[in-house]
Design a protein around this motif. Structure first.
Motif, short mmCIF file in Angstrom:
data_model
loop_
_atom_site.label_atom_id
_atom_site.label_comp_id
_atom_site.label_asym_id
_atom_site.label_seq_id
_atom_site.Cartn_x
_atom_site.Cartn_y
_atom_site.Cartn_z
N ALA A 179 0.82 -1.21 0.00
CA ALA A 179 0.00 0.00 0.00
C ALA A 179 0.86 1.26 0.00
CB ALA A 179 -0.94 0.00 1.21
N ASN A 180 2.05 1.18 0.56
CA ASN A 180 2.93 2.35 0.65
C ASN A 180 4.09 2.31 -0.34
OD1 ASN A 180 1.96 3.97 3.04
ND2 ASN A 180 2.04 1.91 3.90
N ALA A 181 4.05 1.41 -1.29
CA ALA A 181 5.17 1.24 -2.23
C ALA A 181 5.43 2.48 -3.07
CB ALA A 181 4.93 0.04 -3.13
N ASP A 182 4.40 3.22 -3.42
CA ASP A 182 4.56 4.39 -4.29
C ASP A 182 4.49 5.70 -3.53
OD1 ASP A 182 4.87 2.89 -6.60
OD2 ASP A 182 2.70 2.75 -6.91
N SER A 183 4.55 5.66 -2.21
CA SER A 183 4.46 6.90 -1.45
C SER A 183 5.78 7.66 -1.52
CB SER A 183 4.11 6.61 0.01
OG SER A 183 5.14 5.85 0.61
N VAL A 184 5.69 8.99 -1.41
CA VAL A 184 6.88 9.85 -1.43
C VAL A 184 6.85 10.77 -0.23
CG1 VAL A 184 7.21 9.79 -3.94
CG2 VAL A 184 5.77 11.55 -2.94
N ALA A 185 8.03 11.28 0.11
CA ALA A 185 8.17 12.20 1.23
C ALA A 185 9.20 13.26 0.88
CB ALA A 185 8.59 11.44 2.49
N SER A 186 9.25 14.30 1.70
CA SER A 186 10.18 15.39 1.42
C SER A 186 11.56 15.17 2.03
CB SER A 186 9.59 16.72 1.90
OG SER A 186 9.29 16.63 3.28
N THR A 187 11.67 14.21 2.94
CA THR A 187 12.97 13.90 3.54
C THR A 187 13.16 12.39 3.57
OG1 THR A 187 12.12 13.76 5.80
CG2 THR A 187 12.87 15.95 5.05
N PRO A 188 14.40 11.92 3.60
CA PRO A 188 14.62 10.46 3.71
C PRO A 188 14.08 9.90 5.02
CG PRO A 188 16.66 11.58 3.11
CD PRO A 188 15.66 12.64 3.41
N GLU A 189 14.11 10.67 6.08
CA GLU A 189 13.62 10.20 7.37
C GLU A 189 12.11 9.99 7.37
OE1 GLU A 189 15.56 13.06 7.10
OE2 GLU A 189 17.41 11.97 7.53
N ALA A 190 11.40 10.78 6.58
CA ALA A 190 9.94 10.69 6.54
C ALA A 190 9.45 9.65 5.55
CB ALA A 190 9.35 12.05 6.20
N ALA A 191 10.33 9.14 4.70
CA ALA A 191 9.93 8.15 3.69
C ALA A 191 9.54 6.83 4.36
CB ALA A 191 11.06 7.93 2.70
N TYR A 192 8.59 6.16 3.76
CA TYR A 192 8.15 4.87 4.28
C TYR A 192 9.25 3.84 4.08
CZ TYR A 192 5.38 0.68 5.03
OH TYR A 192 4.90 -0.52 5.51
N ARG A 193 9.51 3.06 5.12
CA ARG A 193 10.50 1.99 5.05
C ARG A 193 9.78 0.64 5.11
NH1 ARG A 193 15.75 3.38 5.62
NH2 ARG A 193 16.17 5.54 6.17
N SER A 194 10.24 -0.27 4.29
CA SER A 194 9.68 -1.61 4.24
C SER A 194 9.75 -2.26 5.62
CB SER A 194 10.46 -2.45 3.22
OG SER A 194 9.99 -3.76 3.21
N ARG A 195 8.70 -2.97 5.98
CA ARG A 195 8.64 -3.64 7.29
C ARG A 195 8.56 -5.15 7.10
NH1 ARG A 195 6.32 1.32 7.67
NH2 ARG A 195 6.57 2.47 9.61
N GLN A 196 9.21 -5.85 8.04
CA GLN A 196 9.21 -7.32 8.03
C GLN A 196 9.01 -7.82 9.45
OE1 GLN A 196 9.36 -9.08 5.22
NE2 GLN A 196 9.62 -7.20 4.04
N PRO A 197 8.15 -8.84 9.63
CA PRO A 197 7.98 -9.40 10.97
C PRO A 197 9.15 -10.31 11.34
CG PRO A 197 6.59 -10.56 9.42
CD PRO A 197 7.25 -9.44 8.66
N LEU A 198 9.43 -10.37 12.63
CA LEU A 198 10.46 -11.27 13.15
C LEU A 198 9.78 -12.42 13.87
CD1 LEU A 198 13.06 -8.81 14.70
CD2 LEU A 198 13.34 -10.24 12.70
N PHE A 199 10.14 -13.64 13.51
CA PHE A 199 9.56 -14.84 14.12
C PHE A 199 10.61 -15.56 14.95
CE2 PHE A 199 7.00 -15.03 9.96
CZ PHE A 199 6.01 -14.22 10.48
N ALA A 200 10.13 -16.28 15.94
CA ALA A 200 11.01 -17.14 16.73
C ALA A 200 10.27 -18.44 17.01
CB ALA A 200 11.38 -16.47 18.05
N ALA A 201 11.02 -19.53 16.95
CA ALA A 201 10.45 -20.82 17.31
C ALA A 201 10.38 -20.92 18.82
CB ALA A 201 11.30 -21.95 16.75
N VAL A 202 9.26 -21.38 19.32
CA VAL A 202 9.07 -21.56 20.76
C VAL A 202 8.97 -23.05 21.01
CG1 VAL A 202 7.53 -21.12 22.70
CG2 VAL A 202 7.85 -19.37 20.95
N GLN A 203 9.81 -23.52 21.89
CA GLN A 203 9.78 -24.95 22.21
C GLN A 203 9.85 -25.11 23.71
OE1 GLN A 203 12.40 -27.34 19.95
NE2 GLN A 203 11.55 -29.22 20.72
#
Length: 139
Positions: free
Chosen positions: A29-53
């Motif tokens: 949804a945010n792939a084509d978004s733009v911002a006026s500064t690099p800090e304000a630009a949307y950054r890709s997000r990824q979930p972190l998983f862990a195995a629970v045993q």
């Protein structure tokens, strides 16, 4: 592993893949978004998983075995800039900064997550059928 714990493992896997699908949807949804500064630009997000045993005799983990979502991280990849002096979001030099989302990678993540989710559903259905057939033996 008891048959009931299989439901916990598959259920936690389904919840994890659901989180993964939600982050993919947010990224796309945010792939084509733009911002006026690099800090304000949307950054890709990824979930972190862990195995629970859960180890034998351990009460440290309440959910037993499965997958746990530790959180969601933002990509540290470079933010691309484009020269668009007519864009209202352009900085003083005429550049806008777009997101670092790669739509091809996100589509691959979406297909992988949906297949993993589907596999966990199949595991739950097979386990349910096995339990039903075991109960039918007692008739």
């Amino acid at each position: 592993m008891s048959l009931f714990s299989i439901f916990n493992v598959a259920g936690s896997g389904m919840a994890a893949q659901s989180t993964r699908l939600n982050t993919v949807a947010s990224n796309l949804a945010n792939a084509d978004s733009v911002a006026s500064t690099p800090e304000a630009a949307y950054r890709s997000r990824q979930p972190l998983f862990a195995a629970v045993q859960k180890q034998l005799g351990s009460q440290a983990v309440d959910n037993g075995q499965g997958v746990q979502v530790l959180g969601v991280t933002e990509s540290q990849a470079a933010i691309p800039s484009r020269y668009e002096p007519g864009n209202p979001l352009a900085n003083a030099d005429g550049y806008v900064f777009s997101s670092n989302v790669n739509p091809v990678d996100e589509l691959v993540n979406m297909i992988s997550a949906s297949r993993s989710y589907q596999n966990n559903v199949e595991v739950m259905n097979s386990t349910r059928q096995l339990m039903q057939k075991t109960l039918d033996l007692g008739k």
